[in-house]
Scaffold this motif. Structure first.
Motif, PDB file in Angstrom:
ATOM      1  N   ALA A 126       0.870  -1.047  -0.101  1.00  0.00           N
ATOM      2  CA  ALA A 126      -0.076  -0.058  -0.022  1.00  0.00           C
ATOM      3  C   ALA A 126       0.790   1.107  -0.105  1.00  0.00           C
ATOM      4  O   ALA A 126       1.739   1.498   0.780  1.00  0.00           O
ATOM      5  CB  ALA A 126      -0.786  -0.092   1.364  1.00  0.00           C
ATOM      6  N   GLY A 127       0.576   2.098  -0.967  1.00  0.00           N
ATOM      7  CA  GLY A 127       1.410   3.460  -1.144  1.00  0.00           C
ATOM      8  C   GLY A 127       1.672   3.403  -2.692  1.00  0.00           C
ATOM      9  O   GLY A 127       1.016   3.225  -3.514  1.00  0.00           O
ATOM     10  N   PRO A 128       3.024   3.618  -3.139  1.00  0.00           N
ATOM     11  CA  PRO A 128       3.181   3.869  -4.620  1.00  0.00           C
ATOM     12  C   PRO A 128       2.791   2.276  -5.339  1.00  0.00           C
ATOM     13  O   PRO A 128       2.551   2.409  -6.596  1.00  0.00           O
ATOM     14  CB  PRO A 128       4.740   3.905  -4.518  1.00  0.00           C
ATOM     15  CG  PRO A 128       5.177   3.688  -3.338  1.00  0.00           C
ATOM     16  CD  PRO A 128       4.247   3.958  -2.427  1.00  0.00           C
ATOM     17  N   GLY A 129       2.794   1.227  -4.465  1.00  0.00           N
ATOM     18  CA  GLY A 129       2.598  -0.022  -5.225  1.00  0.00           C
ATOM     19  C   GLY A 129       1.127  -0.033  -5.385  1.00  0.00           C
ATOM     20  O   GLY A 129       0.793  -0.872  -6.371  1.00  0.00           O
ATOM     21  N   THR A 130       0.256   0.521  -4.935  1.00  0.00           N
ATOM     22  CA  THR A 130      -1.427   0.634  -5.015  1.00  0.00           C
ATOM     23  C   THR A 130      -1.882   1.639  -5.532  1.00  0.00           C
ATOM     24  O   THR A 130      -3.173   1.815  -5.277  1.00  0.00           O
ATOM     25  CB  THR A 130      -1.992  -0.091  -3.913  1.00  0.00           C
ATOM     26  OG1 THR A 130      -1.831   1.051  -2.662  1.00  0.00           O
ATOM     27  CG2 THR A 130      -1.253  -1.352  -3.480  1.00  0.00           C
ATOM     28  N   ASP A 131      -0.917   2.778  -5.889  1.00  0.00           N
ATOM     29  CA  ASP A 131      -1.585   4.152  -6.180  1.00  0.00           C
ATOM     30  C   ASP A 131      -2.376   4.015  -7.350  1.00  0.00           C
ATOM     31  O   ASP A 131      -1.713   3.724  -8.468  1.00  0.00           O
ATOM     32  CB  ASP A 131      -0.455   5.150  -6.028  1.00  0.00           C
ATOM     33  CG  ASP A 131      -1.093   6.723  -5.828  1.00  0.00           C
ATOM     34  OD1 ASP A 131      -2.141   6.994  -6.737  1.00  0.00           O
ATOM     35  OD2 ASP A 131      -0.209   7.374  -5.212  1.00  0.00           O
TER      36      ASP A 131
END
Length: 295
Positions: free
Chosen positions: A158-163
């Motif tokens: 969660a963060g750039p990997g799920t933006d």
């Protein structure tokens, strides 16, 4: 590559057209006081042309005005360069993070085909495909990280990997061909994605997706500045970035941002992400001119 004419080039057209309109109505010595019907018609046409040209020039010169300028973007208005980038980062870093599994559901709404609510529209190919065909097999669509995961090694956490602002549905095979390549012009035609090209170290999306890609990459560069445990993501002018937290090619991305401005699909997507999922916006969709103001 097409570009907007310089302001000076646009300005000189109006006096010429206005002069033409005046000359058409000038009385010739010895002629009747009232212009002939043909002359009157010409004068009317010339005046209408001048008016239309003036309107078009004004529209071209006017930058995008966002409905959120007085609220969401208020701290950024009037700034340029690093000050603008810093202000936008402070604004858009406030977001609700979602899980990687939740991305499947979100993309079915954010990328729904306006012509067929049972389908999603795929990045790079423009194909409309059933929402049910989400997966990893040939013929399926999967979750494409436009800012490649390896460029900063942020994975799918969660963060750039799920933006959602840089995650789009893409054909499994086309996604694999793109891999983690930087973006640039040229190469061989990509099977399954008409208008897209690739070579050993770069990928060129079809014309209709060029601006989308540019604005997604530059969103990531502003959102993730190394202040919340994730790498400081930055654009550069290279196409050999590999696993470093950089993405290129910046000079080409800037051209694409101008060449392919935000359309209704992209704006609707931005609004859905803001209202329903992450509660932050991609500022370059609302204000594409901010790309040039920063870089």
């Amino acid at each position: 590559m097409p570009s907007t004419p310089a302001a000076s080039a646009r300005r000189w057209r109006l006096p010429v057209l206005a002069t033409a309109a005046v000359l058409v109505g000038v009385a010739v010595p010895g002629a009747a006081a009232a212009p002939a019907p043909e002359a009157a018609a010409s004068a009317t046409t010339a005046t209408a042309t001048a008016t239309a040209t003036a309107s078009a020039t004004t529209a071209t010169a006017t930058t995008t005005v966002s409905a959120y300028d007085d609220t969401y973007y208020a701290p950024a208005i009037g700034k340029t360069g690093t000050s603008l980038k810093s202000a936008l980062h402070s604004i858009i870093r406030n977001q609700t993070k979602i899980s990687y599994s939740a991305v499947w559901t979100a993309l079915k709404e954010t990328d729904e085909d306006p012509a067929n609510s049972a389908n999603v529209r795929l990045l790079y190919s423009g194909t409309s495909r059933s929402k049910a065909l989400s997966g990893g097999d040939v013929g399926d669509w999967n979750r494409e990280h436009v800012w490649a995961q390896s460029h900063g090694d942020f994975g799918t956490s969660a963060g750039p990997g799920t933006d959602l602002h840089h995650l789009r549905p893409a054909d499994v095979k086309v996604n694999s061909i793109r891999g983690n390549k930087d973006f640039d012009m040229g190469g061989s035609a990509v099977s399954g994605a008409p208008g897209s090209y690739t070579d050993s170290n770069s990928f060129e999306p079809r014309a209709a997706d060029k601006g989308d890609v540019a604005r997604m990459i530059l969103y990531m560069a502003v959102r993730y500045e190394g202040t919340d445990g994730w790498p400081d993501l930055e654009p550069n002018d290279a196409v050999t970035n590999g696993t470093v937290p950089f993405h290129g090619r910046l000079s080409v991305l800037k051209q694409w941002n101008e060449q392919d401005p935000p359309d209704a699909f992209e704006r609707n997507r931005n609004e859905l992400i803001y209202q329903t999922y992450q509660h932050n916006r991609n500022p370059f969709i609302d204000h594409p001119e901010w790309v040039e103001a920063i870089w």
